[in-house]
Design a protein around this motif. Structure first.
Motif, short mmCIF file in Angstrom:
data_model
loop_
_atom_site.label_atom_id
_atom_site.label_comp_id
_atom_site.label_asym_id
_atom_site.label_seq_id
_atom_site.Cartn_x
_atom_site.Cartn_y
_atom_site.Cartn_z
N GLY A 1 -13.52 10.89 -5.60
CA GLY A 1 -12.10 10.87 -5.28
C GLY A 1 -11.74 11.92 -4.24
N ILE A 2 -12.35 13.10 -4.32
CA ILE A 2 -12.11 14.14 -3.32
C ILE A 2 -12.59 13.69 -1.95
CG2 ILE A 2 -12.80 16.47 -2.62
CD1 ILE A 2 -12.81 17.25 -5.56
N CYS A 3 -13.73 13.03 -1.90
CA CYS A 3 -14.24 12.51 -0.62
C CYS A 3 -13.28 11.48 -0.03
CB CYS A 3 -15.62 11.89 -0.82
SG CYS A 3 -16.93 13.06 -1.23
N PHE A 4 -12.59 10.73 -0.89
CA PHE A 4 -11.61 9.77 -0.42
C PHE A 4 -10.29 10.42 -0.02
CE2 PHE A 4 -14.08 6.36 -2.59
CZ PHE A 4 -14.12 5.46 -1.54
N GLY A 5 -10.15 11.73 -0.27
CA GLY A 5 -8.91 12.42 0.03
C GLY A 5 -7.94 12.45 -1.13
N LYS A 6 -8.37 12.01 -2.32
CA LYS A 6 -7.51 11.99 -3.50
C LYS A 6 -7.69 13.28 -4.30
CE LYS A 6 -6.11 7.75 -2.73
NZ LYS A 6 -4.70 7.42 -2.45
N GLY B 1 -11.64 3.60 -15.95
CA GLY B 1 -10.25 3.56 -15.52
C GLY B 1 -9.98 4.50 -14.36
N MET B 2 -10.59 5.69 -14.42
CA MET B 2 -10.40 6.66 -13.34
C MET B 2 -10.99 6.15 -12.03
SD MET B 2 -11.56 10.66 -13.33
CE MET B 2 -11.26 11.70 -11.89
N LEU B 3 -12.18 5.57 -12.08
CA LEU B 3 -12.79 5.02 -10.88
C LEU B 3 -12.02 3.81 -10.38
CD1 LEU B 3 -15.05 5.06 -8.81
CD2 LEU B 3 -16.46 3.74 -10.38
N SER B 4 -11.50 3.00 -11.29
CA SER B 4 -10.71 1.83 -10.88
C SER B 4 -9.47 2.27 -10.12
CB SER B 4 -10.31 1.01 -12.11
OG SER B 4 -11.45 0.50 -12.77
N GLY B 5 -8.83 3.37 -10.57
CA GLY B 5 -7.67 3.87 -9.86
C GLY B 5 -7.99 4.27 -8.43
N ILE B 6 -9.16 4.89 -8.24
CA ILE B 6 -9.59 5.28 -6.89
C ILE B 6 -9.86 4.03 -6.05
CG2 ILE B 6 -11.39 6.45 -5.57
CD1 ILE B 6 -11.69 8.39 -7.90
N VAL B 7 -10.55 3.07 -6.63
CA VAL B 7 -10.90 1.85 -5.90
C VAL B 7 -9.65 1.09 -5.46
CG1 VAL B 7 -11.97 -0.42 -6.12
CG2 VAL B 7 -13.17 1.60 -6.95
N ILE B 8 -8.70 0.93 -6.37
CA ILE B 8 -7.49 0.17 -6.07
C ILE B 8 -6.64 0.87 -5.01
CG2 ILE B 8 -5.29 -0.62 -7.02
CD1 ILE B 8 -6.78 -1.21 -9.62
N SER B 9 -6.53 2.20 -5.11
CA SER B 9 -5.66 2.94 -4.20
C SER B 9 -6.27 3.11 -2.81
CB SER B 9 -5.34 4.32 -4.79
OG SER B 9 -6.53 5.09 -4.94
N THR B 10 -7.57 2.88 -2.66
CA THR B 10 -8.22 3.09 -1.36
C THR B 10 -8.71 1.79 -0.72
OG1 THR B 10 -10.36 3.51 -2.45
CG2 THR B 10 -8.96 5.41 -1.98
N THR B 11 -8.40 0.67 -1.32
CA THR B 11 -8.86 -0.62 -0.79
C THR B 11 -7.67 -1.45 -0.33
OG1 THR B 11 -10.73 -0.60 -2.33
CG2 THR B 11 -10.20 -2.69 -1.26
N LYS B 12 -7.67 -1.82 0.94
CA LYS B 12 -6.64 -2.70 1.47
C LYS B 12 -7.00 -4.16 1.18
CE LYS B 12 -5.31 0.39 5.24
NZ LYS B 12 -5.15 0.54 6.72
N VAL B 13 -5.96 -4.96 1.03
CA VAL B 13 -6.18 -6.36 0.69
C VAL B 13 -6.98 -7.07 1.79
CG1 VAL B 13 -5.05 -8.56 0.19
CG2 VAL B 13 -4.08 -6.44 -0.70
N SER B 14 -6.67 -6.76 3.06
CA SER B 14 -7.39 -7.41 4.16
C SER B 14 -8.87 -7.06 4.15
CB SER B 14 -6.77 -6.98 5.49
OG SER B 14 -6.82 -5.57 5.64
N GLU B 15 -9.20 -5.79 3.85
CA GLU B 15 -10.59 -5.38 3.76
C GLU B 15 -11.30 -6.09 2.61
OE1 GLU B 15 -9.61 -0.83 5.31
OE2 GLU B 15 -10.43 -1.19 3.31
N PHE B 16 -10.61 -6.17 1.49
CA PHE B 16 -11.19 -6.82 0.31
C PHE B 16 -11.48 -8.29 0.58
CE2 PHE B 16 -10.50 -9.29 -3.58
CZ PHE B 16 -11.48 -8.77 -4.38
N LEU B 17 -10.53 -8.99 1.19
CA LEU B 17 -10.72 -10.41 1.47
C LEU B 17 -11.86 -10.63 2.46
CD1 LEU B 17 -7.01 -11.62 1.73
CD2 LEU B 17 -8.62 -12.03 -0.13
N SER B 18 -11.94 -9.77 3.48
CA SER B 18 -13.03 -9.90 4.46
C SER B 18 -14.39 -9.68 3.80
CB SER B 18 -12.84 -8.91 5.60
OG SER B 18 -11.65 -9.18 6.31
#
Length: 241
Positions: free
Chosen positions: A49-54, A101-118
């Motif tokens: 999470g720190i690496c992601f800036g969270k 749950g903690m990792l899911s919060g990081i994944v959801i908050s750092t993933t854009k819908v367009s990136e996910f769909l691609s």
């Protein structure tokens, strides 16, 4: 921003890598041999999470879990009988769910819908699976935003959204906070579904994305770290060696 690289906003990982990390985290939590191992897993997630800036999310999550670990140890050492069994059963489930749950919060908050769909189009995932997940990625931030607006509005009427406010004035709290939240959640679900279809989410053709979607060195390093954590857990369970 290039996939798998560090930017001014933090680490960027391929959405496929994030899903794999989540799966590895689930297996690691299932195979956790001890509380110390589970604490180490949460610390690893906090570092990610720190690496992601969270930063705030990471240190609060690790600190809260460390307090729960201390509480669990205290209950195991001091309590006996039915109360001990009840608390240990509840906390045992909590320790299994919390890292995921903690990792899911990081994944959801750092993933854009367009990136996910691609990314999902790259692996030819079925639309019946991709569409609900894409709507969920946009749904949760929308509900969080509505929740903040409702809390701010209710504070002006001296209605507290806290547990203390619910216990002291349950009727007012439910009527002024939770009922509007449920109505906003239902409305947001309908609006997001309509907006997604309007923007062509069901289009079977390959999607384009401004962000370069590919597996990079950072993706490999992240998977290696979480796979190593899983290997440690399996070794602690006696399943390796």
């Amino acid at each position: 921003m290039i996939g798998g690289a560090l930017s001014t906003r933090g680490l960027w990982l391929d959405p496929r890598t994030k899903i794999l990390l989540l799966l590895l985290c689930i297996f690691s939590a299932m195979m956790a041999p001890s509380l110390l191992y589970e604490l180490g897993l949460v610390v690893l997630i906090g570092l990610l999470g720190i690496c992601f800036g969270k930063w705030k999310y990471a240190w609060k999550g690790v600190l809260f879990y460390a307090l729960i670990v201390l509480l669990t140890i205290w209950i195991m050492d001091t309590m006996t009988g039915t109360w001990r069994t009840m608390f240990i059963a509840f906390l045992g489930l909590f320790h299994k769910v919390y890292p995921c749950g903690m990792l899911s919060g990081i994944v959801i908050s750092t993933t854009k819908v367009s990136e996910f769909l691609s990314a999902m189009n790259r692996i030819h995932a079925p639309q019946k699976l991709v569409i609900p997940l894409a709507v969920m990625l946009r749904y949760i931030p929308t509900i969080q935003e509505d929740w903040r607006f409702i809390k701010d509005a209710m504070r002006m009427r001296d209605v507290s959204p806290s547990l203390k406010g619910f216990l002291t004035h349950p009727g007012i709290t439910v009527e002024c906070i939770y009922v509007p939240l449920m109505m906003a959640a239902s409305k947001a679900a309908d609006e997001l579904s309509i907006a997604s279809i309007t923007r062509g989410i069901e289009n079977p053709k390959p999607r384009t994305c401004l962000v370069q979607i590919h597996i990079g060195l950072m993706d490999i390093a992240a998977v290696f770290c979480f796979a190593g954590a899983l290997a440690v857990g399996l070794y602690g369970k006696g399943m390796l060696g």
